[in-house]
Design a protein around this motif. Structure first.
Motif, short mmCIF file in Angstrom:
data_model
loop_
_atom_site.label_atom_id
_atom_site.label_comp_id
_atom_site.label_asym_id
_atom_site.label_seq_id
_atom_site.Cartn_x
_atom_site.Cartn_y
_atom_site.Cartn_z
N GLY A 103 25.68 -21.09 29.59
CA GLY A 103 26.74 -20.63 28.78
C GLY A 103 27.58 -21.63 27.98
O GLY A 103 27.78 -21.36 26.86
N ILE A 104 27.31 -22.86 28.29
CA ILE A 104 27.98 -24.01 27.49
C ILE A 104 27.24 -24.06 26.35
O ILE A 104 27.59 -24.27 24.96
N GLY A 108 28.42 -23.26 22.74
CA GLY A 108 28.12 -24.48 21.70
C GLY A 108 27.63 -23.97 20.28
O GLY A 108 27.88 -24.59 19.11
N ILE A 109 26.44 -23.17 20.36
CA ILE A 109 25.96 -22.93 19.21
C ILE A 109 26.72 -21.89 18.19
O ILE A 109 26.67 -22.16 17.17
N GLU A 116 29.96 -25.35 10.63
CA GLU A 116 29.34 -25.75 9.73
C GLU A 116 28.04 -25.04 9.26
O GLU A 116 27.30 -25.13 8.22
N ARG A 117 27.40 -24.13 10.17
CA ARG A 117 26.25 -23.48 9.78
C ARG A 117 26.46 -22.01 8.88
O ARG A 117 25.66 -21.97 7.88
N ARG A 169 25.35 -32.87 18.93
CA ARG A 169 25.88 -32.23 17.73
C ARG A 169 27.25 -32.49 17.66
O ARG A 169 27.96 -31.83 16.78
N ASN A 170 28.00 -33.20 18.41
CA ASN A 170 29.54 -33.54 18.58
C ASN A 170 30.40 -32.19 18.36
O ASN A 170 31.04 -32.20 17.64
#
Length: 205
Positions: A103-104, A108-109, A116-117, A169-170
């Protein structure tokens, strides 16, 4: 066997770390594939209708996809029983921890898409913040409720590789205010399986 892999995927790295932990890594051909929802990888789609890695291809050509399913399969191989205990609370605790880590990574994605994406005019800050709250809650769960014994079980592997991706990925400073989780993560990252599989590369959308 062959493993279709991506050097910056937390899901794929979970499987590769698991392979190292059960002594299988030297017997698997690891093939890097770039994947993205916006860039179709035909070689991956030919084996996984979702177009995602990891994909594990057996000696008979059978392709197994999704990191949870692959981890379950690995647990049935010689030496793989360390990944998922056969019963009792230990089994449910490690599967629960794997689910929290999954889940994290999922959240996160989404955070990355919304920061940014995705093209800037299309970003949705409310979605970003909502997904960050999920990450925060799951990290609090790991800090306060997970056993964090440092074992090579799939729950610990999933959490370590996911947190390492969050740091790579910060996405979120998960170590802040969580001394137990931070110390466990720092120690787990010293395992040879983690050292041999460090993240690298950028996403191409």
């Amino acid at each position: 066997m062959k493993l279709l892999y991506q050097t910056h995927s937390p899901y794929a790295r979970k499987i590769l770390v698991a392979m190292h932990e059960i002594g299988l890594a030297d017997n698997v051909e690891v093939i890097h594939h770039e994947t993205s929802p916006t860039r179709r990888n035909e070689a991956v789609y030919a084996l996984n209708p979702l177009g995602k890695v990891p994909v594990l291809i057996g000696e008979d050509g059978f392709a197994l996809f999704d990191s949870v399913a692959i981890a379950d399969y690995l647990s049935t191989l010689p030496g793989g029983s360390i990944l998922i205990p056969s019963g009792g609370n230990a089994r449910w605790e490690t599967l629960r921890l794997q689910a929290a880590a999954q889940g994290i990574a999922d959240s996160g994605i989404v955070v990355r898409w919304e920061t940014e994406r995705r093209p800037e005019p299309l970003r949705w800050p409310a979605m970003r913040d909502a997904q960050l709250q999920k990450i925060i809650a799951a990290c609090d769960f790991a800090e306060n409720e997970a056993s964090l014994e440092g074992l090579p079980r799939i729950g610990e592997i999933a959490l370590a590789t996911t947190l390492d991706w969050i740091a790579f990925r910060n996405v979120y400073p998960f170590a802040d205010g969580r001394p137990r989780l931070a110390a466990w993560y720092a120690g787990y990252c010293q395992r040879p399986s983690m050292q041999a599989t460090a993240f690298s590369g950028e996403t191409h959308d």
